[in-house]
Design a protein around this motif. Structure first.
Motif, PDB file in Angstrom:
ATOM      1  N   TYR A 159     -76.062 119.471 -14.828  1.00  0.00           N
ATOM      2  CA  TYR A 159     -76.425 119.529 -16.256  1.00  0.00           C
ATOM      3  C   TYR A 159     -76.391 118.139 -16.877  1.00  0.00           C
ATOM      4  N   SER A 160     -75.257 117.442 -16.734  1.00  0.00           N
ATOM      5  CA  SER A 160     -75.155 116.146 -17.433  1.00  0.00           C
ATOM      6  C   SER A 160     -76.100 115.109 -16.819  1.00  0.00           C
ATOM      7  N   ALA A 161     -76.374 115.239 -15.498  1.00  0.00           N
ATOM      8  CA  ALA A 161     -77.342 114.317 -14.881  1.00  0.00           C
ATOM      9  C   ALA A 161     -78.727 114.545 -15.475  1.00  0.00           C
ATOM     10  N   SER A 162     -79.073 115.832 -15.730  1.00  0.00           N
ATOM     11  CA  SER A 162     -80.397 116.105 -16.297  1.00  0.00           C
ATOM     12  C   SER A 162     -80.477 115.618 -17.740  1.00  0.00           C
ATOM     13  N   LYS A 163     -79.372 115.763 -18.504  1.00  0.00           N
ATOM     14  CA  LYS A 163     -79.381 115.272 -19.891  1.00  0.00           C
ATOM     15  C   LYS A 163     -79.437 113.747 -19.903  1.00  0.00           C
ATOM     16  N   ALA A 164     -78.692 113.104 -18.996  1.00  0.00           N
ATOM     17  CA  ALA A 164     -78.712 111.627 -18.934  1.00  0.00           C
ATOM     18  C   ALA A 164     -80.128 111.151 -18.637  1.00  0.00           C
ATOM     19  N   SER A 165     -80.778 111.825 -17.692  1.00  0.00           N
ATOM     20  CA  SER A 165     -82.144 111.441 -17.334  1.00  0.00           C
ATOM     21  C   SER A 165     -83.066 111.562 -18.551  1.00  0.00           C
TER      22      SER A 165
END
Ligand code: NAD
Ligand code: DAU
Length: 351
Positions: A157-163
């Protein structure tokens, strides 16, 4: 009308409070709520505005570029506030691709639609992206997340938001699009889907079901009342400087186990149960994979530069929240029927 604002994810938890605030506070704006109505989207959250003349709804998935184009043209969209996302960390662990599709691909699709409709002439337009403190990673000391803290996402989740945050900033740098990003801590309040800790516990306490606490319950989150987040979004949208990032948080850190015990104590009082009865429901279960230990936002910049700060103390906010759930059993019944039961038993029953 002065502005025609596209709010994505407006049928979800935070989005519905942003839509309701903007529709009532700015009757001169056209407010277009665009939402795919996934399991997390619920038009019941918006009953009080559905007949208001400056409110419009479009059932569209942000992964569909032609449909987005049509919405920009139909409503002559001047600004975007982008909240639509897959938002639950546990679901991102079981299905990371769903998060890439909506949070990364969907966000880039939306950026492209705005860029094309605004014809690269960005002076009068703003693309405001709503993000999370989770992009900064997990804290293991007493420090706080600043706007300058390097990104270190730890879950799908946080990797997708960071991206998605990176793409928004890349559009600002490359195409000179006017963008702003805010990163907020954990929200709580009415209309929160009961897969998340606070509403899940309220629902389970009410129904005398086990309260699943991951690991030892030592993880720490910084909780903010959802209407204060909506007020912060209003502030950043109107006063924020293009190109900037604003951290939003409540300076209100709680260990999970303490939150769960507080909910038990308050609900024992409200439900007329013997003191300590609901605490017996607490059940320690297998920890979340890669569980971030602590999040803590330093919200000094938004306070000093834009004058925003939380209006509610946690004690008051949690009372309002519990009362809302106790008074809105129909809402809970609707969202916890069908697919919710399958999700719940798959995630919790063998944990
Ligand atoms: P939510 O899951 O309650 O709502 C998400 C909404 O987006 C739903 O209405 C859903 O139908 C819609 N949606 C999902 N995929 C879509 C798609 N492909 N196309 C169109 N609509 C789609 O989420 P939330 O908790 O309200 O979070 C909103 C935003 O705020 C997210 O971007 C999230 O990352 C961010 N955020 C949430 C929190 C929190 O504590 N909940 C904290 C900080 C930031
Ligand atoms: O920090 C902001 C983020 O807060 C948002 O970006 C996310 O969209 C939002 O879902 C939220 O993420 P968390 O993972 O912190 O929220 P959640 O309510 O899922 O969990 C809060 C804490 O409680 C976390 O440490 C995990 C724990 N937990 C959660 C559930 C659902 C439990 O112990 N038991 C549970 O059943």
């Amino acid at each position: 009308m002065k502005k025609s604002i596209l709010i994505t994810g407006g049928a979800g938890f935070i989005g519905c409070h942003v839509v309701k605030l903007f529709v009532s506070k700015y009757p001169e704006y056209k407010i277009v709520n665009l939402d795919a109505l996934t399991y997390a989207g619920n038009l019941e959250n918006l009953k009080e505005v559905e007949e208001v003349p400056n409110y419009f709804f479009e059932k569209v998935n942000i992964q569909e570029s032609e449909a987005l184009k049509a919405v920009f043209e139909k409503h002559k969209i001047s600004d975007v506030i982008h909240l639509a996302a897959e938002s639950h960390v546990d679901r991102s662990i079981t299905d990371p691709l769903a998060f890439v599709k909506t949070n990364v691909f969907g966000t880039v699709n939306l950026l492209n639609s705005a860029k094309e409709y605004w014809k690269n002439n960005f002076n009068q337009h703003l693309f405001y992206h709503i993000s999370t403190d989770e992009v900064y990673g997990s804290l293991h000391d007493g420090s706080f997340f600043l706007e300058t803290t390097p990104y270190d996402p730890q879950s799908p989740y946080s990797a997708s938001k960071a991206s998605s945050d990176h793409f928004v900033r890349a559009y600002a740098n490359t195409y000179k699009m006017r963008t702003v990003v805010s990163n907020c801590s954990n929200n709580y309040g009415p209309n929160h889907f009961p897969e998340k800790l606070i509403p899940l516990c309220i629902n389970n306490i009410k129904n005398n079901k086990p309260l699943p606490v991951y690991g030892k319950g030592e993880n720490i989150r910084d909780w903010l009342f959802v209407k204060d987040h909506a007020r912060a979004i209003d502030t950043v949208f109107h006063q924020g400087k293009a190109g900037e990032t604003y951290n939003i948080g409540g300076f209100n850190e709680w260990k999970n186990i303490d939150i769960v015990k507080l909910l038990c104590q308050k609900m024992d009082e409200k439900l007329g149960r013997e003191a300590g009865a609901s605490e017996k429901l607490i059940t320690f279960v297998t920890d979340r994979a890669g569980h971030d230990l602590r999040y803590a936002i330093d919200a000094t910049k938004i306070k000093e530069e834009l004058g925003w700060e939380p209006s509610l103390q946690f004690e008051e906010g949690i009372e309002i929240t519990i009362d809302w759930y106790l008074n809105n059993q129909d809402w809970l019944d609707h969202v916890t029927s069908g697919a919710y039961q399958d999700y719940y038993s798959e995630l919790y029953e063998n944990r």
